[in-house]
Design a protein around this motif. Sequence first.
Motif, PDB file in Angstrom:
ATOM      1  N   ARG A  50       0.820  -1.216   0.000  1.00  0.00           N
ATOM      2  CA  ARG A  50       0.000   0.000   0.000  1.00  0.00           C
ATOM      3  C   ARG A  50       0.856   1.270   0.000  1.00  0.00           C
ATOM      4  O   ARG A  50       0.347   2.373  -0.154  1.00  0.00           O
ATOM      5  CB  ARG A  50      -0.946  -0.001   1.202  1.00  0.00           C
ATOM      6  N   GLY A  51       2.164   1.102   0.185  1.00  0.00           N
ATOM      7  CA  GLY A  51       3.066   2.232   0.083  1.00  0.00           C
ATOM      8  C   GLY A  51       3.668   2.309  -1.300  1.00  0.00           C
ATOM      9  O   GLY A  51       3.159   2.993  -2.183  1.00  0.00           O
ATOM     10  N   TYR A  52       4.742   1.548  -1.532  1.00  0.00           N
ATOM     11  CA  TYR A  52       5.439   1.661  -2.817  1.00  0.00           C
ATOM     12  C   TYR A  52       4.583   1.205  -4.004  1.00  0.00           C
ATOM     13  O   TYR A  52       4.415   1.951  -4.979  1.00  0.00           O
ATOM     14  CB  TYR A  52       6.755   0.885  -2.809  1.00  0.00           C
ATOM     15  N   ILE A  53       4.065  -0.019  -3.971  1.00  0.00           N
ATOM     16  CA  ILE A  53       3.364  -0.556  -5.150  1.00  0.00           C
ATOM     17  C   ILE A  53       2.122   0.274  -5.473  1.00  0.00           C
ATOM     18  O   ILE A  53       1.834   0.555  -6.642  1.00  0.00           O
ATOM     19  CB  ILE A  53       3.002  -2.038  -4.934  1.00  0.00           C
ATOM     20  N   LEU A  54       1.372   0.671  -4.464  1.00  0.00           N
ATOM     21  CA  LEU A  54       0.174   1.479  -4.699  1.00  0.00           C
ATOM     22  C   LEU A  54       0.525   2.797  -5.377  1.00  0.00           C
ATOM     23  O   LEU A  54      -0.099   3.201  -6.365  1.00  0.00           O
ATOM     24  CB  LEU A  54      -0.547   1.742  -3.376  1.00  0.00           C
ATOM     25  N   GLN A  55       1.544   3.473  -4.874  1.00  0.00           N
ATOM     26  CA  GLN A  55       1.927   4.741  -5.462  1.00  0.00           C
ATOM     27  C   GLN A  55       2.553   4.564  -6.843  1.00  0.00           C
ATOM     28  O   GLN A  55       2.330   5.384  -7.735  1.00  0.00           O
ATOM     29  CB  GLN A  55       2.892   5.484  -4.528  1.00  0.00           C
ATOM     30  N   GLN A  56       3.325   3.485  -7.020  1.00  0.00           N
ATOM     31  CA  GLN A  56       3.919   3.262  -8.334  1.00  0.00           C
ATOM     32  C   GLN A  56       2.839   3.004  -9.383  1.00  0.00           C
ATOM     33  O   GLN A  56       2.939   3.454 -10.527  1.00  0.00           O
ATOM     34  CB  GLN A  56       4.887   2.071  -8.282  1.00  0.00           C
ATOM     35  N   THR A  57       1.787   2.291  -8.999  1.00  0.00           N
ATOM     36  CA  THR A  57       0.660   2.073  -9.915  1.00  0.00           C
ATOM     37  C   THR A  57      -0.012   3.404 -10.243  1.00  0.00           C
ATOM     38  O   THR A  57      -0.344   3.682 -11.397  1.00  0.00           O
ATOM     39  CB  THR A  57      -0.359   1.117  -9.295  1.00  0.00           C
ATOM     40  N   ALA A 105       1.258   6.218 -10.404  1.00  0.00           N
ATOM     41  CA  ALA A 105       2.082   7.069 -11.254  1.00  0.00           C
ATOM     42  C   ALA A 105       1.713   6.921 -12.725  1.00  0.00           C
ATOM     43  O   ALA A 105       1.972   7.829 -13.526  1.00  0.00           O
ATOM     44  CB  ALA A 105       3.560   6.732 -11.053  1.00  0.00           C
ATOM     45  N   PHE A 106       1.072   5.801 -13.082  1.00  0.00           N
ATOM     46  CA  PHE A 106       0.762   5.529 -14.484  1.00  0.00           C
ATOM     47  C   PHE A 106      -0.737   5.491 -14.780  1.00  0.00           C
ATOM     48  O   PHE A 106      -1.131   5.477 -15.938  1.00  0.00           O
ATOM     49  CB  PHE A 106       1.407   4.216 -14.916  1.00  0.00           C
ATOM     50  N   THR A 107      -1.559   5.440 -13.749  1.00  0.00           N
ATOM     51  CA  THR A 107      -3.007   5.490 -13.962  1.00  0.00           C
ATOM     52  C   THR A 107      -3.672   6.078 -12.732  1.00  0.00           C
ATOM     53  O   THR A 107      -3.231   5.826 -11.611  1.00  0.00           O
ATOM     54  CB  THR A 107      -3.596   4.091 -14.233  1.00  0.00           C
ATOM     55  N   ARG A 108      -4.723   6.848 -12.914  1.00  0.00           N
ATOM     56  CA  ARG A 108      -5.485   7.374 -11.796  1.00  0.00           C
ATOM     57  C   ARG A 108      -6.858   6.695 -11.724  1.00  0.00           C
ATOM     58  O   ARG A 108      -7.739   7.179 -11.025  1.00  0.00           O
ATOM     59  CB  ARG A 108      -5.644   8.894 -11.924  1.00  0.00           C
ATOM     60  N   ASN A 109      -7.014   5.595 -12.459  1.00  0.00           N
ATOM     61  CA  ASN A 109      -8.237   4.799 -12.364  1.00  0.00           C
ATOM     62  C   ASN A 109      -8.239   4.063 -11.033  1.00  0.00           C
ATOM     63  O   ASN A 109      -7.450   3.131 -10.827  1.00  0.00           O
ATOM     64  CB  ASN A 109      -8.322   3.813 -13.524  1.00  0.00           C
ATOM     65  N   VAL A 110      -9.111   4.481 -10.131  1.00  0.00           N
ATOM     66  CA  VAL A 110      -9.069   3.944  -8.774  1.00  0.00           C
ATOM     67  C   VAL A 110      -9.340   2.451  -8.737  1.00  0.00           C
ATOM     68  O   VAL A 110      -8.784   1.721  -7.906  1.00  0.00           O
ATOM     69  CB  VAL A 110     -10.074   4.715  -7.874  1.00  0.00           C
ATOM     70  N   VAL A 135      -8.498   0.218 -11.024  1.00  0.00           N
ATOM     71  CA  VAL A 135      -7.264  -0.460 -11.432  1.00  0.00           C
ATOM     72  C   VAL A 135      -6.255  -0.448 -10.285  1.00  0.00           C
ATOM     73  O   VAL A 135      -5.624  -1.464  -9.970  1.00  0.00           O
ATOM     74  CB  VAL A 135      -6.661   0.214 -12.678  1.00  0.00           C
ATOM     75  N   ILE A 136      -6.115   0.710  -9.653  1.00  0.00           N
ATOM     76  CA  ILE A 136      -5.147   0.844  -8.557  1.00  0.00           C
ATOM     77  C   ILE A 136      -5.478  -0.108  -7.420  1.00  0.00           C
ATOM     78  O   ILE A 136      -4.625  -0.872  -6.948  1.00  0.00           O
ATOM     79  CB  ILE A 136      -5.111   2.301  -8.056  1.00  0.00           C
ATOM     80  N   VAL A 137      -6.730  -0.084  -6.981  1.00  0.00           N
ATOM     81  CA  VAL A 137      -7.145  -0.896  -5.841  1.00  0.00           C
ATOM     82  C   VAL A 137      -7.188  -2.381  -6.212  1.00  0.00           C
ATOM     83  O   VAL A 137      -6.720  -3.241  -5.457  1.00  0.00           O
ATOM     84  CB  VAL A 137      -8.523  -0.421  -5.324  1.00  0.00           C
ATOM     85  N   LEU A 150      -9.411  -9.403  -1.496  1.00  0.00           N
ATOM     86  CA  LEU A 150     -10.393  -8.492  -0.910  1.00  0.00           C
ATOM     87  C   LEU A 150      -9.778  -7.706   0.244  1.00  0.00           C
ATOM     88  O   LEU A 150      -9.997  -6.497   0.377  1.00  0.00           O
ATOM     89  CB  LEU A 150     -11.609  -9.273  -0.428  1.00  0.00           C
ATOM     90  N   ALA A 151      -9.006  -8.397   1.083  1.00  0.00           N
ATOM     91  CA  ALA A 151      -8.356  -7.707   2.203  1.00  0.00           C
ATOM     92  C   ALA A 151      -7.389  -6.654   1.687  1.00  0.00           C
ATOM     93  O   ALA A 151      -7.369  -5.510   2.160  1.00  0.00           O
ATOM     94  CB  ALA A 151      -7.625  -8.724   3.079  1.00  0.00           C
ATOM     95  N   GLY A 152      -6.571  -7.021   0.692  1.00  0.00           N
ATOM     96  CA  GLY A 152      -5.625  -6.071   0.135  1.00  0.00           C
ATOM     97  C   GLY A 152      -6.304  -4.867  -0.494  1.00  0.00           C
ATOM     98  O   GLY A 152      -5.847  -3.730  -0.343  1.00  0.00           O
ATOM     99  N   ALA A 153      -7.420  -5.111  -1.190  1.00  0.00           N
ATOM    100  CA  ALA A 153      -8.153  -4.010  -1.809  1.00  0.00           C
ATOM    101  C   ALA A 153      -8.739  -3.072  -0.753  1.00  0.00           C
ATOM    102  O   ALA A 153      -8.722  -1.847  -0.914  1.00  0.00           O
ATOM    103  CB  ALA A 153      -9.258  -4.556  -2.705  1.00  0.00           C
ATOM    104  N   ALA A 154      -9.252  -3.643   0.342  1.00  0.00           N
ATOM    105  CA  ALA A 154      -9.804  -2.814   1.419  1.00  0.00           C
ATOM    106  C   ALA A 154      -8.721  -1.963   2.070  1.00  0.00           C
ATOM    107  O   ALA A 154      -8.923  -0.774   2.357  1.00  0.00           O
ATOM    108  CB  ALA A 154     -10.483  -3.704   2.463  1.00  0.00           C
ATOM    109  N   PHE A 155      -7.534  -2.548   2.289  1.00  0.00           N
ATOM    110  CA  PHE A 155      -6.431  -1.785   2.871  1.00  0.00           C
ATOM    111  C   PHE A 155      -5.965  -0.691   1.905  1.00  0.00           C
ATOM    112  O   PHE A 155      -5.590   0.411   2.327  1.00  0.00           O
ATOM    113  CB  PHE A 155      -5.263  -2.710   3.218  1.00  0.00           C
ATOM    114  N   ALA A 156      -5.979  -0.990   0.603  1.00  0.00           N
ATOM    115  CA  ALA A 156      -5.604   0.015  -0.386  1.00  0.00           C
ATOM    116  C   ALA A 156      -6.582   1.187  -0.369  1.00  0.00           C
ATOM    117  O   ALA A 156      -6.183   2.351  -0.468  1.00  0.00           O
ATOM    118  CB  ALA A 156      -5.546  -0.612  -1.785  1.00  0.00           C
ATOM    119  N   TRP A 157      -7.880   0.878  -0.249  1.00  0.00           N
ATOM    120  CA  TRP A 157      -8.890   1.933  -0.174  1.00  0.00           C
ATOM    121  C   TRP A 157      -8.661   2.813   1.066  1.00  0.00           C
ATOM    122  O   TRP A 157      -8.791   4.042   0.999  1.00  0.00           O
ATOM    123  CB  TRP A 157     -10.285   1.320  -0.137  1.00  0.00           C
TER     124      TRP A 157
END
Length: 288
Positions: free
Chosen positions: A164-171, A173-178, A180-182, A206-213
């Motif tokens: 949720r830190g590096y990978i989320l932000q790196q994603t 950087a190339f798309t703002r489609n929430v 796709v990111i989540v 599902l857990a990872g997506a919820a934490f990303a949100w």
Amino acid sequence: MISPFFHALSVRDRQWGRVAIMLGTAPVAGVLISFPVMIALFALGGGEPEGPRLQRSALFVLQTALGLGSLAAGVVLTAWLIFGRPVATWVTAAPRFRKSLLVLGAAATLPAVGLLMAIDALAFGATPQLPILDAVGLDLKLGYVCAVVVGLLVAAAAEEVVFRGYILQQTAAFTRNVWVIVGLNGVLFALFHLEFDPSALAARALAGAAFAWAALRLGGLEFAIGAHLATNLMLALFQAPMLPDDPAASGGLDEVLGEVALAAYTVAIVEILYRRRRDRAEAISSPA
């Protein structure tokens, strides 16, 4: 939706050459950092420990925490060198780490996981092992509790920083489609655990997506770290001790339904916190 968690992104984060270097060097950094960690693991009894299962589990949790912590350290230090940003920007958009949000994430998640575990036992016949009630001395139980709290906190923080830190932000950087990111974050988080039973993959995604949100809406990892810690802690204390010889996860429909409910609950709590913080900020900025 543009999250404050993405405000630190710059043109450097969108340069494929830097991303490629990051992907190639972060594992090397993790290996280098792991050398002292390997020494620590050996000092902790890195072979096949003997003794009561709570003792073996406590040692395994601490070993796992050290391993994941070294991986996360390798990722953020490499990112710091390559992208030229403060390490804290991969953790929170706030001026400082918000411990209160971490506590809120844990406090909100503990009873929810406990309720789902009770429902699983009553409705689906699950039989929790209740490690905390093992017939061992009080000193060993207290040691186990302390070890899993510390170890699981480190492990949760490490996983959140990487995913949720590096990978989320790196994603981002190339798309703002929430979506796709989540969604991508949840899938990668599930695959990282290397347990490919469909229900286990779905539950972890599902857990990872919820934490990303939570990271997106609240502008940092604090709440997700607390919620992640609380989930694993409830499992370690009341479901089964974590051991190296545990079989691969093979859940069922009940596990997926439970994770759907927990993810929805997490998102609901996050939305309440988000709206309260937004209303408070608007009230402060409004003229008298």
